[in-house]
Write a protein that holds these residues in place. Structure first.
Motif, PDB file in Angstrom:
ATOM      1  N   MET A  42     -16.434  13.313 -28.669  1.00 41.87           N
ATOM      2  CA  MET A  42     -16.478  13.457 -27.221  1.00 41.87           C
ATOM      3  C   MET A  42     -16.075  14.871 -26.834  1.00 41.87           C
ATOM      4  SD  MET A  42     -17.134  10.311 -26.236  1.00 41.87           S
ATOM      5  CE  MET A  42     -16.609   9.979 -24.580  1.00 41.87           C
ATOM      6  N   GLU A  43     -16.616  15.319 -25.707  1.00 38.86           N
ATOM      7  CA  GLU A  43     -16.126  16.556 -25.102  1.00 38.86           C
ATOM      8  C   GLU A  43     -15.117  16.135 -24.052  1.00 38.86           C
ATOM      9  OE1 GLU A  43     -17.214  19.100 -26.473  1.00 38.86           O
ATOM     10  OE2 GLU A  43     -19.335  18.921 -26.968  1.00 38.86           O
ATOM     11  N   VAL A  44     -13.909  16.628 -24.156  1.00 35.87           N
ATOM     12  CA  VAL A  44     -12.865  16.188 -23.238  1.00 35.87           C
ATOM     13  C   VAL A  44     -12.441  17.367 -22.372  1.00 35.87           C
ATOM     14  CG1 VAL A  44     -10.548  15.235 -23.070  1.00 35.87           C
ATOM     15  CG2 VAL A  44     -12.084  14.460 -24.857  1.00 35.87           C
ATOM     16  N   PHE A  45     -12.356  17.107 -21.091  1.00 32.03           N
ATOM     17  CA  PHE A  45     -11.896  18.141 -20.162  1.00 32.03           C
ATOM     18  C   PHE A  45     -10.670  17.627 -19.435  1.00 32.03           C
ATOM     19  CE2 PHE A  45     -16.415  18.886 -20.709  1.00 32.03           C
ATOM     20  CZ  PHE A  45     -16.412  20.225 -21.015  1.00 32.03           C
ATOM     21  N   LEU A  46      -9.631  18.433 -19.421  1.00 29.50           N
ATOM     22  CA  LEU A  46      -8.413  18.043 -18.725  1.00 29.50           C
ATOM     23  C   LEU A  46      -8.206  18.998 -17.563  1.00 29.50           C
ATOM     24  CD1 LEU A  46      -6.156  17.476 -21.831  1.00 29.50           C
ATOM     25  CD2 LEU A  46      -7.497  15.804 -20.595  1.00 29.50           C
ATOM     26  N   ASN A  47      -7.694  18.459 -16.494  1.00 28.08           N
ATOM     27  CA  ASN A  47      -7.457  19.281 -15.309  1.00 28.08           C
ATOM     28  C   ASN A  47      -6.104  19.955 -15.439  1.00 28.08           C
ATOM     29  OD1 ASN A  47      -7.267  20.424 -12.855  1.00 28.08           O
ATOM     30  ND2 ASN A  47      -7.772  18.572 -11.703  1.00 28.08           N
ATOM     31  N   ASN A  59       0.352  13.896 -19.352  1.00 27.55           N
ATOM     32  CA  ASN A  59      -0.115  13.278 -18.107  1.00 27.55           C
ATOM     33  C   ASN A  59      -1.177  14.067 -17.353  1.00 27.55           C
ATOM     34  OD1 ASN A  59       1.420  10.885 -18.171  1.00 27.55           O
ATOM     35  ND2 ASN A  59       3.229  12.077 -17.627  1.00 27.55           N
ATOM     36  N   LEU A  60      -1.785  15.063 -17.985  1.00 28.58           N
ATOM     37  CA  LEU A  60      -2.896  15.740 -17.314  1.00 28.58           C
ATOM     38  C   LEU A  60      -4.048  14.750 -17.148  1.00 28.58           C
ATOM     39  CD1 LEU A  60      -3.264  19.242 -18.991  1.00 28.58           C
ATOM     40  CD2 LEU A  60      -2.194  18.665 -16.837  1.00 28.58           C
ATOM     41  N   PRO A  61      -4.623  14.676 -15.958  1.00 27.80           N
ATOM     42  CA  PRO A  61      -5.796  13.805 -15.810  1.00 27.80           C
ATOM     43  C   PRO A  61      -7.035  14.490 -16.388  1.00 27.80           C
ATOM     44  CG  PRO A  61      -5.314  14.886 -13.744  1.00 27.80           C
ATOM     45  CD  PRO A  61      -4.268  15.361 -14.714  1.00 27.80           C
ATOM     46  N   GLY A  62      -8.063  13.723 -16.609  1.00 30.30           N
ATOM     47  CA  GLY A  62      -9.269  14.330 -17.152  1.00 30.30           C
ATOM     48  C   GLY A  62     -10.351  13.303 -17.375  1.00 30.30           C
ATOM     49  N   PHE A  63     -11.389  13.726 -18.075  1.00 28.99           N
ATOM     50  CA  PHE A  63     -12.463  12.787 -18.408  1.00 28.99           C
ATOM     51  C   PHE A  63     -13.107  13.208 -19.718  1.00 28.99           C
ATOM     52  CE2 PHE A  63     -14.504  16.057 -15.884  1.00 28.99           C
ATOM     53  CZ  PHE A  63     -15.619  16.347 -16.652  1.00 28.99           C
ATOM     54  N   ARG A 123      -6.467   7.087 -23.216  1.00 31.80           N
ATOM     55  CA  ARG A 123      -7.154   5.806 -23.194  1.00 31.80           C
ATOM     56  C   ARG A 123      -8.379   5.938 -22.308  1.00 31.80           C
ATOM     57  NH1 ARG A 123      -3.604   2.494 -20.465  1.00 31.80           N
ATOM     58  NH2 ARG A 123      -2.384   2.288 -22.334  1.00 31.80           N
ATOM     59  N   ILE A 124      -9.480   5.376 -22.746  1.00 36.14           N
ATOM     60  CA  ILE A 124     -10.705   5.404 -21.942  1.00 36.14           C
ATOM     61  C   ILE A 124     -10.651   4.243 -20.966  1.00 36.14           C
ATOM     62  CG2 ILE A 124     -13.192   5.145 -22.019  1.00 36.14           C
ATOM     63  CD1 ILE A 124     -13.223   6.895 -24.334  1.00 36.14           C
ATOM     64  N   GLU A 125     -10.649   4.571 -19.682  1.00 36.14           N
ATOM     65  CA  GLU A 125     -10.496   3.547 -18.656  1.00 36.14           C
ATOM     66  C   GLU A 125     -11.867   3.014 -18.265  1.00 36.14           C
ATOM     67  OE1 GLU A 125      -7.772   2.288 -17.865  1.00 36.14           O
ATOM     68  OE2 GLU A 125      -6.309   3.799 -18.493  1.00 36.14           O
ATOM     69  N   SER A 126     -12.522   2.432 -19.200  1.00 41.33           N
ATOM     70  CA  SER A 126     -13.849   1.908 -18.895  1.00 41.33           C
ATOM     71  C   SER A 126     -14.172   0.833 -19.903  1.00 41.33           C
ATOM     72  CB  SER A 126     -14.877   3.033 -18.980  1.00 41.33           C
ATOM     73  OG  SER A 126     -16.160   2.475 -19.012  1.00 41.33           O
ATOM     74  N   ALA A 127     -14.777  -0.206 -19.406  1.00 39.60           N
ATOM     75  CA  ALA A 127     -15.109  -1.306 -20.306  1.00 39.60           C
ATOM     76  C   ALA A 127     -16.493  -1.108 -20.915  1.00 39.60           C
ATOM     77  CB  ALA A 127     -15.050  -2.626 -19.554  1.00 39.60           C
ATOM     78  N   ASP A 128     -17.096   0.027 -20.599  1.00 39.44           N
ATOM     79  CA  ASP A 128     -18.434   0.298 -21.103  1.00 39.44           C
ATOM     80  C   ASP A 128     -18.401   0.370 -22.627  1.00 39.44           C
ATOM     81  OD1 ASP A 128     -20.929   1.124 -21.655  1.00 39.44           O
ATOM     82  OD2 ASP A 128     -21.007   2.620 -20.056  1.00 39.44           O
ATOM     83  N   VAL A 161     -22.965  11.198 -18.255  1.00 42.83           N
ATOM     84  CA  VAL A 161     -22.021  10.079 -18.331  1.00 42.83           C
ATOM     85  C   VAL A 161     -20.615  10.647 -18.446  1.00 42.83           C
ATOM     86  CG1 VAL A 161     -21.433   7.988 -19.568  1.00 42.83           C
ATOM     87  CG2 VAL A 161     -23.783   8.797 -19.556  1.00 42.83           C
ATOM     88  N   LYS A 162     -19.741  10.156 -17.595  1.00 40.08           N
ATOM     89  CA  LYS A 162     -18.354  10.593 -17.659  1.00 40.08           C
ATOM     90  C   LYS A 162     -17.457   9.373 -17.781  1.00 40.08           C
ATOM     91  CE  LYS A 162     -18.665  14.711 -14.854  1.00 40.08           C
ATOM     92  NZ  LYS A 162     -18.393  15.264 -13.542  1.00 40.08           N
ATOM     93  N   PHE A 163     -16.508   9.423 -18.667  1.00 40.96           N
ATOM     94  CA  PHE A 163     -15.561   8.332 -18.789  1.00 40.96           C
ATOM     95  C   PHE A 163     -14.197   8.826 -18.329  1.00 40.96           C
ATOM     96  CE2 PHE A 163     -18.804   7.447 -21.966  1.00 40.96           C
ATOM     97  CZ  PHE A 163     -19.113   6.135 -21.663  1.00 40.96           C
ATOM     98  N   PRO A 164     -13.618   8.197 -17.307  1.00 40.71           N
ATOM     99  CA  PRO A 164     -12.270   8.593 -16.926  1.00 40.71           C
ATOM    100  C   PRO A 164     -11.292   8.214 -18.031  1.00 40.71           C
ATOM    101  CG  PRO A 164     -12.997   6.688 -15.667  1.00 40.71           C
ATOM    102  CD  PRO A 164     -14.167   7.116 -16.487  1.00 40.71           C
ATOM    103  N   ILE A 165     -10.305   9.060 -18.253  1.00 36.77           N
ATOM    104  CA  ILE A 165      -9.345   8.765 -19.311  1.00 36.77           C
ATOM    105  C   ILE A 165      -7.943   8.883 -18.759  1.00 36.77           C
ATOM    106  CG2 ILE A 165     -10.783   9.419 -21.270  1.00 36.77           C
ATOM    107  CD1 ILE A 165      -9.553  12.163 -21.198  1.00 36.77           C
ATOM    108  N   SER A 166      -7.017   8.148 -19.326  1.00 33.15           N
ATOM    109  CA  SER A 166      -5.624   8.267 -18.894  1.00 33.15           C
ATOM    110  C   SER A 166      -4.737   8.524 -20.102  1.00 33.15           C
ATOM    111  CB  SER A 166      -5.194   7.002 -18.157  1.00 33.15           C
ATOM    112  OG  SER A 166      -5.287   5.912 -19.019  1.00 33.15           O
ATOM    113  N   PHE A 167      -3.696   9.275 -19.845  1.00 35.25           N
ATOM    114  CA  PHE A 167      -2.814   9.757 -20.899  1.00 35.25           C
ATOM    115  C   PHE A 167      -2.065   8.602 -21.558  1.00 35.25           C
ATOM    116  CE2 PHE A 167       1.405  11.219 -22.173  1.00 35.25           C
ATOM    117  CZ  PHE A 167       1.054  12.209 -23.069  1.00 35.25           C
TER     118      PHE A 167
END
Lengths: 360, 382
Positions: free
Chosen positions: A350-355, A286-290, A336-341, A299-305
Motif C-alpha cells: 500500500m501507499e500510505v500517506f499521513l497528515n 496518532n497521525l491520521p492518514g489513509f 488499522r484499516i477502518e473498512s470492511a472492504d 480507492v482510499k482506505f481510512p486508517i487509524s493508528f
C-alpha cells in the motif's frame, strides 16, 4: 526576368519553406498524462510510507516441533481453523517402533519387581529344612558319641576325646549354617532390591510416556489465541489459513523463519507502515492518514493508528527480488484499516500517506 | 533613385548572382551546421524529452547530466513523497544494460524501468507503433524503440515475441515505440522497474531517478527547492535538467568548438565572397556613382542606395541559404532510417543566421560606401 522576379521569388519560397520547417521542428506536444495516475496526497504537510497489509494477529508462521517427513496435511489455503485443530502430521513409524521397545522394557521391569515381591520360591524351602533336620541329627549323633567316650573315663584316649569334641563343634557350626540358609530363604527378597526394581519400573514407564508425548508432538496444531483483548475487533476465534507451504512427503526441518503454514486472525486488517529513519522526526503517534493500493489511486482506505514498533529495523527492499537488500532502517508503525472492504489481501503493498500537520 | 540602384545591381547578372551566391552559401553553411550542432546537443537530452508525464526529476546531488546515473536508496522515494507541494512521485530506472542477441553478439541497451503501478514515463499512445502499453506488465516484457529495432534486426518487419537475453534473463519484445533520436545511438528498452532490476547485474541500489509532479498551483521551481531542502537530493524541472545536460556536453566535449569553427568558417567564407564581390561590383560601377555625385545627389542618398542594394542581396541570399539548409534537413531526416539523425531546425537558427547575414552584408556595404563617399565626381570624365 530571372534576376528581377524569379530570384527574389525563389528566395521567398525558400524562406517560407525554412519557416515552415522551423515551426514544425518547434512544435511542442501537449504535456502527457501518466497511464495510471499515481497515488496523490491531499495533505499539505504529509509523511509518506510504504505499507504492507497484515492480519490483526500479524502473520503466524507455523513451524514444526520435530524434523521429519510430512505424512498428511489437514488444512487447505483459505480454511478457517479453530485453535487446537491439527494442521499437519509427520511420519510416526520410528517413534511407534520405539514405543513398542519401551513398553517391552517396562514389562521387563515390572516382571522383575513381581519376581522380587513373590520371593522366596516355596519349593526351595523343604530341602533347606531337611538340611537343618539332618544337621540336628548329626549334632545329636556327635554329642552322644562324645558323652559315651567321656563315660569311659581314663580308658579313653586323649586323642580320641579331642577328635570327638571337635566333631561336636563342627556339627554345631553346620547346624547354625543350615539354619541361617533357611532363614535367608524364608526372609524372601531384600527391601532395597525391591526399591531399585520399583524405580526401574518407574523409569521405564516414564520412557513410554516420553515416546507417547513425542508422538503427539508430530502433530502440529493451531496455536491458542492469546493477544491483547483491546486489539481484538470481534470475539471470533478462528484463524484463516493464509499460506500452506507444506505438502505430504516433504521433509520439514526446525529451521527458524521457515513458514510451513501461515495463519492469521482476520478481524480488521492492519497495515504495517515503513517510515524512513530520516523522517522519524516528522512522525508522531496518532497521525491520521489513509492508504491506497498500488496502481489504484481512486480507492482510499481510512486508517487509524494502533501502535509503533519501538525497535527500528533494517528496511526490507520491496523490489520483488528474492534476495533482500538492506539499505536503510525504518520505523514500523501499525495502522488499522477502518473498512470492511475485503478487496484487500494480506501481503498487499500500500501507499500510505499521513497528515503530518495534525496530531501535535 | 532607388530604381537606379536596382538597375545598377541587376545590370551585371554574373556579379549579381555571385553576390547572392556568396550570401546564400554562407547562410546555408551556418544554418546547416548550427542545425546539426543543435540537433546533436538536443539528442543528448532525448530521454528527458521522451519520459513525459512528470514535471520534476529528482536525483542524487552529484548527478551532472542525464546519463550520469548515481543510484539512491529506495527510501528516498518515500521521502520525496513527504515533501510539501509534491503531488506524487514515482521511481524510474534509467541506465545501460547489456543484451545478448540471438547470434551471440552483445549489445549495450538504454534501459528505462517505469514504475510498475503507474507506468509514469511510458511513451504516449501516439508514439506507440506496435503493441499496447498494458503489455509491459506481462512477464519479461519490453518495448523497443523504432531505431533500436532496425539497429538490432535490420530491415526485418516488426513482430512481437523476439527475445533478447539480459543478465541471464529472457526479455521478450512485445511492442515498439517512437523515441527521439539519442546521442548514444543504443537501442532503447522500456520495461517495468521491477523487471529492469532483474535485467541488470545485482547492485545494492537501483533507484536512479525519481519522477515527481508538483501541485498545480505551485511554481515548479519552488517545489524543486522544497525537495532539495528537505531531502538533500537534487531536483530539477524538465527544462532545467534539459539545460543542465546540454551544459555538461558543452563544457566537457569538443563538440561546440568543432562546430563553432565550422560556423565561423561559413561566416568568414560568406564575408569574403559577398564582401569581395560587392566591393568589386561597386568599383566597376564607380563611374555611375560618380555621375550621380556630379548630378548633385547627396551622400546620404548614396548611402541609402548602397544599403538598399545590400538589403536586396541579403534578403534573397538569406532566403535561398536558409531554405537550402531546411531542405537539407528535410531530406537528411527522411533519408536516414537506420540511425537517428541529429538535426534541429529551431527559430534560434533562423535568427542567428539572419544576424550573421546582416553583419556580412553590412561589412560588405561599408567597404563600398567608403569608396563611393570619398569618390571625386570628376572621375566620370577621366
Amino acid at each position: 526576368m530571372l534576376t528581377r522576379y524569379i530570384l527574389p521569388l525563389l528566395g521567398l519560397i525558400a524562406f517560407a519553406f525554412a519557416v515552415q520547417q522551423m515551426t514544425q521542428a518547434q512544435q511542442k506536444t501537449p504535456p502527457a498524462v501518466p497511464p495510471v495516475e499515481p497515488a496523490k496526497s491531499p495533505f499539505a504537510k504529509q509523511l509518506a510510507g510504504s505499507g504492507i497489509i497484515e492480519p490483526e494477529t500479524e502473520n503466524i508462521s507455523i513451524g514444526t516441533n520435530l524434523p521429519g517427513i510430512v505424512e498428511r496435511v489437514n488444512v487447505k489455503v483459505g480454511d478457517m481453523v479453530r485453535p487446537g485443530v491439527p494442521l499437519f502430521r509427520l511420519d510416526d513409524r520410528q517413534l511407534n517402533a520405539e514405543l513398542v521397545v519401551r513398553k517391552a522394557f517396562l514389562e521387563n521391569a515390572q516382571a522383575t519387581l513381581e519376581k522380587l515381591n513373590n520371593a522366596p520360591r516355596p519349593e526351595e524351602l523343604p530341602p533347606l529344612r531337611a538340611k537343618v533336620a539332618e544337621m540336628v541329627a548329626n549334632l545329636d549323633d556327635q554329642t552322644k558319641q562324645l558323652t559315651r567316650l567321656q563315660r569311659l573315663g581314663a580308658a579313653a584316649s586323649e586323642d580320641e576325646l579331642t577328635r570327638r569334641e571337635a566333631g561336636v563343634a563342627v556339627a554345631k557350626a553346620q547346624l547354625e549354617r543350615a539354619k541361617a540358609d533357611l532363614a535367608l530363604q524364608e526372609a524372601g527378597s531384600w527391601k532395597f532390591d525391591r526399591l531399585v526394581s520399583q524405580s526401574a519400573v518407574k523409569q521405564a514407564q516414564a520412557q513410554v510416556e516420553q515416546t507417547g508425548i513425542e508422538l503427539t508432538r508430530l502433530t502440529v496444531k493451531a496455536p491458542q489465541l492469546k493477544w491483547d483483548a483491546t486489539n481484538s475487533a470481534s470475539d471470533a476465534t478462528e484463524y484463516k489459513v493464509l499460506q500452506v507451504n507444506v505438502r505430504p512427503g516433504e521433509f520439514v526441518g526446525t529451521v527458524q523463519g521457515q513458514a510451513l503454514i501461515v495463519l492469521g486472525y482476520i478481524g480488521k486488517l492492519h497495515v504495517r507502515v515503513d517510515i524512513d529513519e530520516n523522517d522519524i522526526g516528522r512522525f508522531r503517534p496518532n497521525l491520521p492518514g489513509f492508504a491506497q493500493p498500488r496502481g489504484n489511486p481512486h480507492v482510499k482506505f481510512p486508517i487509524s493508528f494502533v501502535r509503533v514498533e519501538p525497535y527500528v529495523i533494517p528496511k526490507k527492499s520491496l523490489t520483488g527480488l528474492n534476495t533482500e537488500r538492506v539499505d536503510t532502517r525504518v520505523l514500523q508503525v501499525i495502522y488499522r484499516i477502518e473498512s470492511a472492504d475485503l478487496a484487500l489481501y494480506v501481503g498487499q503493498q500500500m501507499e500510505v500517506f499521513l497528515n503530518a500537520a495534525e496530531g501535535k | 533613385m532607388n530604381w537606379v540602384a536596382l538597375r545598377m545591381l541587376t545590370g551585371d547578372r554574373a556579379k549579381y548572382l555571385g553576390i547572392i551566391f556568396g550570401v546564400a552559401f554562407a547562410a546555408l553553411l551556418m544554418g546547416q551546421q548550427l542545425s546539426i550542432f543543435c540537433g546533436l546537443m538536443r539528442n543528448t537530452t532525448s530521454q528527458i524529452r521522451d519520459i513525459e508525464g512528470a514535471d520534476i526529476w529528482v536525483m542524487d546531488q552529484n548527478v551532472q547530466f542525464v546519463d550520469d546515473v548515481k543510484p539512491m536508496s529506495e527510501n528516498e522515494l518515500l521521502r520525496v513523497r513527504g515533501v510539501e507541494g509534491v503531488s506524487w512521485a514515482v521511481r524510474l530506472y534509467k541506465g545501460i544494460g547489456r543484451a545478448r542477441l540471438d547470434d551471440g553478439n552483445f549489445q549495450q541497451m538504454i534501459l528505462i524501468g517505469l514504475d510498475d503501478a503507474t507506468l509514469v514515463g511510458a511513451p504516449r499512445p501516439d508514439r506507440i507503433v506496435h503493441g499496447e502499453l498494458g503489455d509491459l506488465r506481462q512477464p519479461n516484457a519490453v518495448f523497443v524503440d523504432e531505431f533500436g529495432w532496425r539497429y538490432l534486426f535490420g530491415k526485418e518487419p516488426f513482430q512481437p515475441g523476439k527475445t533478447l537475453e539480459m543478465n541471464d534473463k529472457r526479455a521478450v519484445i512485445v511492442g515498439m515505440c517512437k523515441c527521439n533520436p539519442t546521442f548514444q545511438t543504443f537501442p532503447i528498452l522500456y520495461c517495468t522497474y521491477s523487471q529492469a532490476v532483474q535485467f541488470l547485474p545485482q547492485e545494492r541500489k537501483t533507484l536512479t531517478f525519481i519522477l515527481a509532479k508538483g501541485n498545480d498551483d505551485l511554481p515548479k521551481e519552488q517545489v524543486c527547492k522544497a525537495i532539495e531542502d528537505q531531502t538533500g537530493l537534487r531536483a530539477q524541472t524538465n527544462d532545467q535538467f534539459f539545460w543542465t545536460t546540454i551544459q555538461y556536453y558543452m563544457q566537457r566535449t569538443g563538440i561546440p568548438i568543432n562546430f563553432g569553427i565550422t560556423v565561423m568558417l561559413g561566416f568568414v567564407v560568406g564575408c569574403a565572397i559577398a564582401g569581395q564581390t560587392f566591393y568589386l561590383f561597386t568599383l566597376e560601377n564607380l563611374k555611375q556613382w560618380g555621375a550621380l555625385k556630379a548630378m548633385g545627389v547627396s551622400n546620404l542618398r548614396l548611402v541609402g542606395m548602397i544599403l538598399l542594394q545590400a538589403v536586396i542581396v541579403a534578403l534573397i541570399g538569406y532566403g535561398l541559404g536558409i531554405g537550402g539548409a531546411a531542405l537539407f534537413g528535410f531530406v537528411f531526416q527522411r533519408a536516414m532510417t537506420s540511425t537517428p539523425p541529429a538535426f534541429y531546425f529551431g527559430w534560434q537558427i533562423l535568427v542567428g543566421t539572419a544576424a550573421a547575414v546582416v553583419v556580412i552584408s553590412l561589412a560588405a556595404s561599408l567597404l563600398s560606401m567608403r569608396r563611393v563617399l570619398f569618390l571625386e565626381a570628376g572621375v566620370v570624365f577621366r
